[in-house]
Design a protein around this motif. Structure first.
Motif, mmCIF file in Angstrom:
data_model
loop_
_atom_site.group_PDB
_atom_site.id
_atom_site.type_symbol
_atom_site.label_atom_id
_atom_site.label_comp_id
_atom_site.label_asym_id
_atom_site.label_seq_id
_atom_site.Cartn_x
_atom_site.Cartn_y
_atom_site.Cartn_z
ATOM 1 N N TRP A 1 0.834 -1.199 0.000
ATOM 2 C CA TRP A 1 0.000 0.000 0.000
ATOM 3 C C TRP A 1 0.867 1.247 0.000
ATOM 4 O O TRP A 1 1.856 1.349 0.708
ATOM 5 C CB TRP A 1 -1.021 0.005 1.124
ATOM 6 N N HIS A 2 0.477 2.125 -0.867
ATOM 7 C CA HIS A 2 1.149 3.416 -1.055
ATOM 8 C C HIS A 2 0.458 4.408 -0.138
ATOM 9 O O HIS A 2 -0.682 4.802 -0.392
ATOM 10 C CB HIS A 2 1.031 3.828 -2.522
ATOM 11 N N LYS A 3 1.120 4.799 0.930
ATOM 12 C CA LYS A 3 0.491 5.668 1.931
ATOM 13 C C LYS A 3 -0.024 6.957 1.297
ATOM 14 O O LYS A 3 0.715 7.682 0.639
ATOM 15 C CB LYS A 3 1.503 5.997 3.038
ATOM 16 N N GLY A 4 -1.330 7.233 1.513
ATOM 17 C CA GLY A 4 -1.936 8.466 1.023
ATOM 18 C C GLY A 4 -2.428 8.409 -0.404
ATOM 19 O O GLY A 4 -2.931 9.414 -0.918
ATOM 20 N N GLU A 5 -2.345 7.248 -1.044
ATOM 21 C CA GLU A 5 -2.749 7.155 -2.453
ATOM 22 C C GLU A 5 -4.217 7.501 -2.644
ATOM 23 O O GLU A 5 -4.588 8.165 -3.617
ATOM 24 C CB GLU A 5 -2.472 5.749 -2.977
ATOM 25 N N THR A 6 -5.083 7.087 -1.715
ATOM 26 C CA THR A 6 -6.508 7.391 -1.851
ATOM 27 C C THR A 6 -6.898 8.663 -1.111
ATOM 28 O O THR A 6 -7.758 9.412 -1.568
ATOM 29 C CB THR A 6 -7.360 6.216 -1.328
ATOM 30 N N SER A 7 -6.277 8.922 0.031
ATOM 31 C CA SER A 7 -6.647 10.091 0.848
ATOM 32 C C SER A 7 -5.958 11.376 0.398
ATOM 33 O O SER A 7 -6.418 12.481 0.700
ATOM 34 C CB SER A 7 -6.291 9.840 2.318
ATOM 35 N N GLY A 8 -4.840 11.236 -0.299
ATOM 36 C CA GLY A 8 -4.051 12.410 -0.673
ATOM 37 C C GLY A 8 -3.039 12.792 0.392
ATOM 38 O O GLY A 8 -2.226 13.704 0.186
ATOM 39 N N HIS A 9 -3.054 12.098 1.533
ATOM 40 C CA HIS A 9 -2.133 12.397 2.633
ATOM 41 C C HIS A 9 -0.830 11.616 2.448
ATOM 42 O O HIS A 9 -0.489 10.738 3.234
ATOM 43 C CB HIS A 9 -2.779 12.068 3.979
ATOM 44 N N LEU A 10 -0.127 11.962 1.394
ATOM 45 C CA LEU A 10 1.125 11.295 1.067
ATOM 46 C C LEU A 10 2.202 11.626 2.083
ATOM 47 O O LEU A 10 2.122 12.638 2.798
ATOM 48 C CB LEU A 10 1.592 11.714 -0.328
ATOM 49 N N GLN A 11 3.207 10.775 2.131
ATOM 50 C CA GLN A 11 4.367 11.028 2.980
ATOM 51 C C GLN A 11 5.603 11.136 2.103
ATOM 52 O O GLN A 11 6.020 10.157 1.474
ATOM 53 C CB GLN A 11 4.529 9.895 4.002
#
Length: 210
Positions: A64-74
């Motif tokens: 899972w790519h953190k923030g991929e769906t929420s937009g809260h990328l790191q």
């Protein structure tokens, strides 16, 4: 590949029996621990190549790519591994300042069932208290009295405290210097809050000049 990639020996990290290593994610500016997740060799490599955090979900058995769906990328600023090479510390710029799926800044936000902001560096914590005083004024609070006095009162105190720092330094008194600098920093934080300047904006300036 990111500039810090060469400093992380992906194939020398000590993964557990499931091929995983715990990754603690920390805000690169104020040190707040945002979350903990698991990486394997492939997700660590993807993190190094893309500059975004990638993890392995044990429950879904997928990357899972953190923030991929929420937009809260790191956006990764650095990766360190501990003395045993079996844990990672990932410092990031948290986009949106939200890391937890609940909408909280950090996944570590609960104390005895109560939502409590996670600890950051001391200056950020003091700044948070000042902002709370601004939002919830109390007539007994010295901070509230300063804020109510506006620039005239706040800037006068900054000038006074700066002069006291100079005098303490001239007298070469370490404890006095520390105390006067603490007073100067506090009154400067009040000025920041009064003008709605986030302390993290100051940290970004310092980072850019580092």
């Amino acid at each position: 590949m990111t500039s810090f990639a060469s400093a992380v020996p992906v194939d020398q990290i000590r993964y557990n029996d499931q091929g995983l290593v715990p990754a603690i994610v920390q805000d690169y500016l104020d040190g707040t621990v945002l979350m903990m997740a698991w990486m394997n060799q492939v997700s660590l490599q993807k993190t190094l190549e893309t500059g975004d955090t990638w993890f392995w979900s044990r429950s879904r058995q997928e990357f899972w790519h953190k923030g991929e769906t929420s937009g809260h990328l790191q956006k990764v600023k650095g990766i360190r591994y501990d003395c045993d090479s079996d844990a990672l510390l990932v410092t990031v710029e948290q986009i949106g300042d939200v890391a937890c799926h609940t909408g909280e800044r950090s996944c570590f936000h609960q104390v005895d069932g109560t939502v409590t902001p996670p600890p950051a560096d001391t200056l950020s914590q003091v700044y948070g208290v000042i902002c709370d005083r601004k939002a919830n004024p109390s007539p007994e609070s010295y901070t509230c009295k300063l804020l109510a006095g506006g620039d005239n009162k706040i800037l006068k105190k900054i000038g006074e405290e700066a002069a006291e720092v100079v005098m303490a330094c001239k007298d070469d008194q370490p404890d006095e210097i520390a105390g006067e600098v603490a007073d100067l920093l506090y009154h400067t934080l009040v000025a920041l809050a009064h003008h709605n300047v986030d302390i993290k904006a100051v940290y970004r300036k310092l980072q850019s000049r580092r």
